[in-house]
Design a protein around this motif. Structure first.
Motif, PDB file in Angstrom:
ATOM      1  N   CYS A 167       4.579  25.687 -21.155  1.00  0.00           N
ATOM      2  CA  CYS A 167       4.056  25.174 -19.976  1.00  0.00           C
ATOM      3  C   CYS A 167       2.838  24.264 -20.393  1.00  0.00           C
ATOM      4  O   CYS A 167       3.069  22.980 -19.839  1.00  0.00           O
ATOM      5  CB  CYS A 167       3.930  25.951 -18.674  1.00  0.00           C
ATOM      6  SG  CYS A 167       5.331  26.799 -17.930  1.00  0.00           S
ATOM      7  N   LEU A 170       4.092  21.114 -22.124  1.00  0.00           N
ATOM      8  CA  LEU A 170       4.863  20.215 -21.015  1.00  0.00           C
ATOM      9  C   LEU A 170       4.177  19.338 -20.180  1.00  0.00           C
ATOM     10  O   LEU A 170       3.968  18.176 -20.011  1.00  0.00           O
ATOM     11  CB  LEU A 170       5.758  20.838 -20.251  1.00  0.00           C
ATOM     12  CG  LEU A 170       7.148  21.423 -20.791  1.00  0.00           C
ATOM     13  CD1 LEU A 170       7.923  22.373 -19.582  1.00  0.00           C
ATOM     14  CD2 LEU A 170       8.112  20.227 -21.116  1.00  0.00           C
ATOM     15  N   ARG A 171       2.807  20.154 -19.729  1.00  0.00           N
ATOM     16  CA  ARG A 171       1.779  19.665 -18.901  1.00  0.00           C
ATOM     17  C   ARG A 171       0.995  18.313 -19.649  1.00  0.00           C
ATOM     18  O   ARG A 171       0.618  17.496 -19.140  1.00  0.00           O
ATOM     19  CB  ARG A 171       0.809  20.519 -18.316  1.00  0.00           C
ATOM     20  CG  ARG A 171       1.474  21.334 -17.043  1.00  0.00           C
ATOM     21  CD  ARG A 171       0.468  22.229 -16.394  1.00  0.00           C
ATOM     22  NE  ARG A 171       1.069  23.242 -15.865  1.00  0.00           N
ATOM     23  CZ  ARG A 171       1.135  24.510 -16.169  1.00  0.00           C
ATOM     24  NH1 ARG A 171       0.341  24.983 -17.414  1.00  0.00           N
ATOM     25  NH2 ARG A 171       1.785  25.614 -15.465  1.00  0.00           N
ATOM     26  N   THR A 193       3.427  15.428 -20.856  1.00  0.00           N
ATOM     27  CA  THR A 193       4.224  14.424 -19.714  1.00  0.00           C
ATOM     28  C   THR A 193       3.450  14.467 -18.432  1.00  0.00           C
ATOM     29  O   THR A 193       3.440  15.624 -17.748  1.00  0.00           O
ATOM     30  CB  THR A 193       5.675  15.217 -19.554  1.00  0.00           C
ATOM     31  OG1 THR A 193       6.459  15.349 -20.972  1.00  0.00           O
ATOM     32  CG2 THR A 193       6.494  14.367 -18.885  1.00  0.00           C
ATOM     33  N   THR A 228       3.999  16.167 -14.759  1.00  0.00           N
ATOM     34  CA  THR A 228       4.752  17.371 -14.950  1.00  0.00           C
ATOM     35  C   THR A 228       4.666  18.444 -14.040  1.00  0.00           C
ATOM     36  O   THR A 228       3.296  18.943 -14.298  1.00  0.00           O
ATOM     37  CB  THR A 228       5.189  17.912 -16.294  1.00  0.00           C
ATOM     38  OG1 THR A 228       5.844  16.621 -17.060  1.00  0.00           O
ATOM     39  CG2 THR A 228       6.126  19.025 -16.334  1.00  0.00           C
ATOM     40  N   THR A 229       5.224  19.232 -13.593  1.00  0.00           N
ATOM     41  CA  THR A 229       4.939  20.512 -12.767  1.00  0.00           C
ATOM     42  C   THR A 229       5.472  21.490 -13.644  1.00  0.00           C
ATOM     43  O   THR A 229       6.874  21.574 -13.834  1.00  0.00           O
ATOM     44  CB  THR A 229       5.163  20.339 -11.282  1.00  0.00           C
ATOM     45  OG1 THR A 229       4.507  19.363 -10.888  1.00  0.00           O
ATOM     46  CG2 THR A 229       4.842  21.802 -10.882  1.00  0.00           C
ATOM     47  N   CYS A 230       4.883  22.530 -13.911  1.00  0.00           N
ATOM     48  CA  CYS A 230       5.482  23.698 -14.756  1.00  0.00           C
ATOM     49  C   CYS A 230       4.821  25.074 -14.146  1.00  0.00           C
ATOM     50  O   CYS A 230       3.653  25.289 -14.218  1.00  0.00           O
ATOM     51  CB  CYS A 230       5.242  23.723 -16.142  1.00  0.00           C
ATOM     52  SG  CYS A 230       5.882  24.870 -17.282  1.00  0.00           S
TER      53      CYS A 230
END
Length: 136
Positions: A6, A9-10, A13, A16-18
């Motif tokens: 997570c 990803l944040r 990108t 992005t919400t994770c």
């Protein structure tokens, strides 16, 4: 590992919400591995994937790789990287892998992660029976 996923990803990108919520005591990690043909600019190659299912029945991508084909050598390389990253061989009885009918996968698992359980995907088995002319 999921917390790191997570965070990456944040970081990589923007926007992005994770959100991650886990069962504190998952009993067994289930991982599905499969390959598919690539089309377009990547003609001739294949995408190998490992997708995890945690104790909460949530699915998430673990590993992706573009290779020349679903060969014993490429699967061995892929599964070795997966094992090194997740430490599967350190606790092999906590893992179960779901496979399709890819012939080279069982020998590769026996060589790279001999104590890990593996099972066949019921959907793939059903499709294979239909291809062979069995009803169902």
């Amino acid at each position: 590992m999921l917390w790191d996923y997570c965070a990456e990803l944040r970081r990589s990108t923007l926007g992005t919400t994770c959100i991650l919520k886990l069962n504190e005591n998952p009993k067994t990690m289930v991982d599905g591995v499969d390959g598919c043909h690539l089309k377009g600019n990547q003609k001739g190659g294949q995408l190998l994937t490992a997708v995890g299912i945690d104790g909460n029945d949530n699915m998430y991508p673990i590993e992706l790789a573009t290779v020349e084909g679903e060969l014993k050598e490429t699967w061995s390389w892929f599964l070795t990287l997966l094992d090194e990253e997740l430490g599967i061989s350190q606790n092999p009885f906590a893992w179960t892998f779901i496979l399709d009918k890819q012939k080279c996968l069982i020998p590769v698992f026996d060589e790279t992660m001999p104590d890990v359980a593996h099972r066949f995907c019921a959907g793939h088995l059903n499709s294979n029976f239909k291809i062979e002319g069995f009803g169902g």
